[in-house]
Scaffold this motif. Structure first.
Motif, mmCIF file in Angstrom:
data_model
loop_
_atom_site.group_PDB
_atom_site.id
_atom_site.type_symbol
_atom_site.label_atom_id
_atom_site.label_comp_id
_atom_site.label_asym_id
_atom_site.label_seq_id
_atom_site.Cartn_x
_atom_site.Cartn_y
_atom_site.Cartn_z
ATOM 1 N N ILE B 23 53.537 43.096 5.931
ATOM 2 C CA ILE B 23 54.676 43.698 5.255
ATOM 3 C C ILE B 23 55.886 42.792 5.350
ATOM 4 O O ILE B 23 56.119 42.154 6.369
ATOM 5 C CB ILE B 23 55.046 45.048 5.924
ATOM 6 N N ARG B 24 56.630 42.796 4.290
ATOM 7 C CA ARG B 24 57.863 42.036 4.294
ATOM 8 C C ARG B 24 58.988 42.949 3.840
ATOM 9 O O ARG B 24 58.934 43.540 2.766
ATOM 10 C CB ARG B 24 57.704 40.873 3.332
ATOM 11 N N VAL B 25 59.991 43.087 4.664
ATOM 12 C CA VAL B 25 61.116 43.946 4.340
ATOM 13 C C VAL B 25 62.339 43.072 4.147
ATOM 14 O O VAL B 25 62.697 42.290 5.025
ATOM 15 C CB VAL B 25 61.385 44.961 5.470
ATOM 16 N N ASN B 26 62.968 43.242 3.026
ATOM 17 C CA ASN B 26 64.129 42.420 2.729
ATOM 18 C C ASN B 26 65.306 43.343 2.507
ATOM 19 O O ASN B 26 65.477 43.909 1.441
ATOM 20 C CB ASN B 26 63.823 41.611 1.460
#
Lengths: 104, 242
Positions: B23-26
């Motif tokens: 997961i990548r949260v920006n």
């Protein structure tokens, strides 16, 4: 069981991308793009455009939903926004406002 | 394909908030519970509980939390009200501001450390425990315990004798600690003296904020008395031409 869980008091303001399952119990604002499943639980709030494989909603979603496989609105769900999915299941009790496009 | 159902929830067992590996949260994460990061987070993290950065976790964000436990990578400033712990394999680049700071052998750290006043004796015990291990190892990768003795010796007099035996190990290590003593000051006693060419006299002890030189410089220009002129002494003067 989801690997990624967003807890009830968590607020994420931004963009989430990934290729895992996502379980939302908190609040997400922005945009969510996952390749797998998303489950929005009863206390979860999504103020975002969502793209995923299977989207299952028990909570509130405000935003467009784009499911590549299936979108399910459960009895406690409140959805405002457009849904694009090849298969849709809207259960009795769900509240939905928006348009449905099953061409996807 | 199974339905997503968290069967633990029914038993009253709360799975902590986890950002999984893929997961990548920006964006900005705020919350009032523990957060485990195994994926990638960019932006800002503000928690009232603990941030756990797993071994595969990457946090490219400024972090504010109660406690921070790091096994992975943090690139950003870390502010904690409790304790910041760097385990083996942790990589932190950024400034750390916390009353308690624990660095385990094998962690890498680059940045500044600012620790407030702390009256508990546990910190001095932890610092001696951490220092014993790197003394046995040879020089090599960054020894982050070097930043620890610099900070604790500045604040706790009791750790001073522990610091002297670490000084020998410190000298052969990286310079990241060299910056620390120079910039280390107790947080609540920061006195910044701002010297601006427009200001004739120097103000000391007043402002504790750094970095507002330009507004300070602009205002005194108009209101303050003209700077004290250098009156050349009467007599012969040598005019130097440049």
């Amino acid at each position: 069981m989801a690997n990624t869980v967003i807890g009830t008091t968590i607020v994420i303001d931004g963009e989430i991308t990934g290729d895992e399952d996502l379980l939302v119990r908190g609040t997400i604002k922005g945009r969510v793009a996952m390749s797998e499943n998303i489950v929005v639980e009863d206390g979860g709030t999504l103020e975002a455009n969502v793209e995923a494989g299977v989207i299952t909603i028990h909570g509130r979603v405000t935003g467009d939903i784009h499911a590549t496989q299936r979108a399910e609105l459960k009895p406690t769900s409140r959805v405002v926004g457009d849904i694009r999915a090849p298969r849709i299941l809207i259960a009795d009790g769900a509240s939905f406002k928006g348009s449905v496009d099953m061409d996807g | 394909m199974a339905r997503q159902h968290n069967h633990l929830a029914g038993h009253g067992l709360e799975t902590p908030t986890t950002i999984g590996v893929g997961i990548r949260v920006n964006g900005r994460i705020t919350g009032e519970e523990d957060l485990h990061v195994e994926g990638r987070v960019e932006g800002a993290v503000v928690l009232s509980r603990t941030l756990h950065v797993g071994a595969s976790g990457i946090v490219a964000a400024d972090v504010e939390a109660q406690d921070v436990v790091v096994h992975g990578l943090i690139m950003g400033n870390v502010t904690a009200n409790g304790c910041v712990t760097l385990h083996a394999g942790a990589r932190v680049v950024g400034d750390i501001s916390a009353p308690r700071f624990i660095v385990a052998d094998g962690a890498a750290f680059r940045g500044r450390v600012a620790m407030g006043e702390s009256s508990d004796a546990r910190r001095s015990v932890a610092s001696t425990a951490v220092a014993a291990r790197p003394a046995a190892r040879g020089a090599g990768s960054v020894r982050t315990s070097s930043s620890r003795p610099a900070s604790s010796s500045a604040v706790l007099p009791r750790a001073a004798k522990a610091a002297t035996e670490r000084k020998a190990a410190e000298n052969s290590q990286r310079q990241s600690a060299a910056r620390d003593p120079a910039s280390k000051q107790p947080d609540d006693d920061v006195t910044v003296v701002v010297r601006h060419p427009a200001v004739g006299e120097v103000e000391a002890g007043g402002r504790a904020t750094v970095g507002d030189k330009s507004p300070q410089g602009a205002a005194p220009k108009k209101k303050k008395i003209a700077p004290v002129a250098r009156i050349p002494k009467p007599g012969k003067r040598r005019v130097t031409r440049r």
